[in-house]
Design a protein around this motif. Sequence first.
Motif, PDB file in Angstrom:
ATOM      1  N   LYS A   1      23.883  37.486  33.359  1.00  0.00           N
ATOM      2  CA  LYS A   1      24.499  38.997  33.401  1.00  0.00           C
ATOM      3  C   LYS A   1      24.604  39.261  34.703  1.00  0.00           C
ATOM      4  N   THR A   2      25.579  40.281  34.831  1.00  0.00           N
ATOM      5  CA  THR A   2      25.862  40.915  36.215  1.00  0.00           C
ATOM      6  C   THR A   2      25.169  42.134  36.401  1.00  0.00           C
ATOM      7  N   THR A   3      24.325  42.183  37.486  1.00  0.00           N
ATOM      8  CA  THR A   3      23.689  43.476  37.607  1.00  0.00           C
ATOM      9  C   THR A   3      24.561  44.509  37.973  1.00  0.00           C
ATOM     10  N   GLU A   4      24.598  45.525  37.651  1.00  0.00           N
ATOM     11  CA  GLU A   4      25.323  46.694  37.789  1.00  0.00           C
ATOM     12  C   GLU A   4      24.953  47.457  39.209  1.00  0.00           C
ATOM     13  N   ASP A   5      26.220  47.770  39.877  1.00  0.00           N
ATOM     14  CA  ASP A   5      25.966  48.400  41.094  1.00  0.00           C
ATOM     15  C   ASP A   5      25.693  50.169  40.726  1.00  0.00           C
ATOM     16  N   PRO A   6      24.572  50.469  41.257  1.00  0.00           N
ATOM     17  CA  PRO A   6      24.144  51.789  40.598  1.00  0.00           C
ATOM     18  C   PRO A   6      25.204  52.761  41.364  1.00  0.00           C
ATOM     19  N   ASP A   7      25.708  52.615  42.513  1.00  0.00           N
ATOM     20  CA  ASP A   7      26.474  53.442  43.256  1.00  0.00           C
ATOM     21  C   ASP A   7      27.918  53.663  42.874  1.00  0.00           C
ATOM     22  N   ALA A   8      28.478  52.533  41.789  1.00  0.00           N
ATOM     23  CA  ALA A   8      29.668  52.490  41.452  1.00  0.00           C
ATOM     24  C   ALA A   8      29.867  53.548  40.036  1.00  0.00           C
ATOM     25  N   PRO A   9      31.093  54.041  39.971  1.00  0.00           N
ATOM     26  CA  PRO A   9      31.362  54.844  38.751  1.00  0.00           C
ATOM     27  C   PRO A   9      30.774  54.336  37.468  1.00  0.00           C
ATOM     28  N   LEU A  10      30.829  55.197  36.484  1.00  0.00           N
ATOM     29  CA  LEU A  10      30.173  54.595  35.400  1.00  0.00           C
ATOM     30  C   LEU A  10      31.121  53.467  34.754  1.00  0.00           C
ATOM     31  N   GLU A  11      32.403  53.706  34.770  1.00  0.00           N
ATOM     32  CA  GLU A  11      33.402  53.070  34.312  1.00  0.00           C
ATOM     33  C   GLU A  11      33.399  51.820  34.783  1.00  0.00           C
TER      34      GLU A  11
ATOM     35  N   ARG B   1      30.717  50.154  36.323  1.00  0.00           N
ATOM     36  CA  ARG B   1      29.542  49.587  35.997  1.00  0.00           C
ATOM     37  C   ARG B   1      29.359  49.136  34.408  1.00  0.00           C
ATOM     38  N   ALA B   2      30.073  50.019  33.411  1.00  0.00           N
ATOM     39  CA  ALA B   2      30.201  49.465  32.120  1.00  0.00           C
ATOM     40  C   ALA B   2      31.098  48.208  31.943  1.00  0.00           C
ATOM     41  N   LYS B   3      32.288  47.971  32.860  1.00  0.00           N
ATOM     42  CA  LYS B   3      33.228  47.170  32.817  1.00  0.00           C
ATOM     43  C   LYS B   3      32.455  45.680  33.126  1.00  0.00           C
ATOM     44  N   ALA B   4      31.865  45.751  34.272  1.00  0.00           N
ATOM     45  CA  ALA B   4      30.953  44.743  34.879  1.00  0.00           C
ATOM     46  C   ALA B   4      30.175  44.043  33.803  1.00  0.00           C
ATOM     47  N   THR B   5      29.403  45.244  33.013  1.00  0.00           N
ATOM     48  CA  THR B   5      28.356  44.547  32.076  1.00  0.00           C
ATOM     49  C   THR B   5      29.159  43.832  30.861  1.00  0.00           C
ATOM     50  N   TRP B   6      30.056  44.806  30.516  1.00  0.00           N
ATOM     51  CA  TRP B   6      30.979  44.243  29.302  1.00  0.00           C
ATOM     52  C   TRP B   6      31.485  42.911  29.590  1.00  0.00           C
ATOM     53  N   ASP B   7      31.998  42.598  30.610  1.00  0.00           N
ATOM     54  CA  ASP B   7      32.544  41.277  30.782  1.00  0.00           C
ATOM     55  C   ASP B   7      31.487  40.114  31.123  1.00  0.00           C
ATOM     56  N   SER B   8      30.324  40.515  31.455  1.00  0.00           N
ATOM     57  CA  SER B   8      29.269  39.187  31.694  1.00  0.00           C
ATOM     58  C   SER B   8      28.267  39.154  30.309  1.00  0.00           C
ATOM     59  N   ASP B   9      28.749  40.268  29.420  1.00  0.00           N
ATOM     60  CA  ASP B   9      27.541  40.136  28.284  1.00  0.00           C
ATOM     61  C   ASP B   9      28.472  39.707  26.904  1.00  0.00           C
ATOM     62  N   LYS B  10      28.379  38.581  26.404  1.00  0.00           N
ATOM     63  CA  LYS B  10      29.105  38.229  25.081  1.00  0.00           C
ATOM     64  C   LYS B  10      28.567  38.892  23.882  1.00  0.00           C
ATOM     65  N   GLU B  11      27.324  38.856  24.016  1.00  0.00           N
ATOM     66  CA  GLU B  11      26.530  39.610  22.862  1.00  0.00           C
ATOM     67  C   GLU B  11      26.891  41.099  22.690  1.00  0.00           C
ATOM     68  N   LEU B  12      27.353  41.708  23.584  1.00  0.00           N
ATOM     69  CA  LEU B  12      27.598  43.171  24.004  1.00  0.00           C
ATOM     70  C   LEU B  12      29.051  43.087  23.320  1.00  0.00           C
ATOM     71  N   ARG B  13      29.600  42.329  23.693  1.00  0.00           N
ATOM     72  CA  ARG B  13      31.188  42.396  22.966  1.00  0.00           C
ATOM     73  C   ARG B  13      31.402  42.183  21.736  1.00  0.00           C
ATOM     74  N   ASN B  14      30.352  41.285  21.198  1.00  0.00           N
ATOM     75  CA  ASN B  14      30.461  41.081  19.737  1.00  0.00           C
ATOM     76  C   ASN B  14      30.033  42.275  19.119  1.00  0.00           C
ATOM     77  N   GLU B  15      28.912  42.912  19.734  1.00  0.00           N
ATOM     78  CA  GLU B  15      28.243  44.231  18.962  1.00  0.00           C
ATOM     79  C   GLU B  15      29.156  45.095  18.995  1.00  0.00           C
ATOM     80  N   PHE B  16      29.970  45.527  19.975  1.00  0.00           N
ATOM     81  CA  PHE B  16      30.810  46.835  19.996  1.00  0.00           C
ATOM     82  C   PHE B  16      32.356  46.593  19.750  1.00  0.00           C
ATOM     83  N   GLY B  17      32.943  45.386  19.869  1.00  0.00           N
ATOM     84  CA  GLY B  17      34.286  45.088  19.371  1.00  0.00           C
ATOM     85  C   GLY B  17      35.000  45.291  20.614  1.00  0.00           C
ATOM     86  N   THR B  18      35.257  46.415  21.187  1.00  0.00           N
ATOM     87  CA  THR B  18      36.198  46.891  21.964  1.00  0.00           C
ATOM     88  C   THR B  18      35.625  47.675  23.108  1.00  0.00           C
TER      89      THR B  18
END
Length: 449
Positions: free
Chosen positions: A399-409, A411-428
């Motif tokens: 899993k990609t570690t989020e950059d705390p200084d980056a905008p929210l979107e 940081r959310a995109k980086a986590t979304w791309d690296s976490d398959k379980e997260l994608r399965n849970e939210f769908g979009t």
Amino acid sequence: MTDKPTDAPPVHRVTAFDLVSREPWAITPDMLNTIAAIARREHEGPEAVEARQGRPLQNSRTVTQRGSVALVPVTGPVFRYANLFTALSGATSLDVLAKDFTTAVDDPRTESIILVMDTPGGQASGIAEFAQMIRASPKRVVAYVSGNAASAGYWMASAAHEIVMSRTGGVGSIGAVLNIRANKDDGSLEIVSSQSPNKRPDFTTEQGRAVVQSHVDRLAGIFIEDVANYRGVTVDDVLADFGQGDMRIGSDAVALGMADRESTLENLIAELNTSTGDRSMSTTATKPSNEPGDKPVINREYLAANHAELLATLEHDAHAAGARAECDRIKGVEAAALPGHEELIASLKFDGVTSGPEASAQVIAAERAKRTNALATLRSDAPQPVPNAPAPDPEPAAKTTEDPDAPLEERAKATWDSDKELRNEFGTFEAYHGYRRASERGLIKVLKK
């Protein structure tokens, strides 16, 4: 007594007359006397007579083709094999005659055979066998007697399917004769084994002549039996009505049943050219009857009755054209050959119907079937495939570690791309992004189990 060569007993030399007198003959007396006169040249063997002739000893015979009819000449005295007498007298070699006759029988263009005969007869040896060849022929054989068919000549003619006479032709002279020289004056001595008294009978005695007479009579008996069988009469009929050794001419021979009819050679050739298979020949052509004023129907029957020579020419040309077409067909079949299909090509060549393109199609189909069978054989002989080992489960991506200084979107995109379980849970991503915005505002309370 001395050992000088001049004192040696004389050696008996085989003369030409010896060769003649050793064989029984079925021949007219005058011709046998002619042959004997040629042979009775003392102190000369066959080689000497041949050398004096100044030509090689040979006897060639040709078969003439007239339309579908083969003409085989039988002329002069008949000898078993070609020898000096055939060269001297223009005679017929029975060996050559049999080969020529077989050639005519085997020729696909020939439907009928005419033996054109003018012979006084000849050596009896081999005549019965050749007569059997004539009678066994699958093609119609006609003996045309242009001059004489005497003695051995009539023996051969009687075996034909029909005997046709010229008006002056003669048949008969049924019987056998053996010419013997009773006395030798060459000074030679001959010692015969005592166990074989009949090996050299004394012809000057009644007993010696009886020995030879029995052989001549038996040979004549076979001759008469064959004539009776071939002509469809009895032996008694032959003995009583067939001349008793004499000749019968033209219509007299026909009236006695020794021959079938009179005609000319040209008419006979025309008749046979207009006859096929087993159709019987007639002496006169039957013209189709037409009412007065009716136009004749030009068909084969009309041509046969009115224009026999034209019909023969047309049929000959048609046969020639058919032969050329068949040669072209066979060449076309051979052009379609492929290695491994020799038997198929051979069968197609001789079936008489398959064309070159049809042969190509069959060969291609056979080649395709051959390759399909070969592939099936390879597959059946191949070993079973080894199953593949299951691939190991891929290790989960870190899993990609989020950059705390980056905008929210971001940081959310980086986590979304690296976490398959997260994608399965939210769908979009939009749903997950909405969740992160709400979480940042403290609007979401996470309940832990």
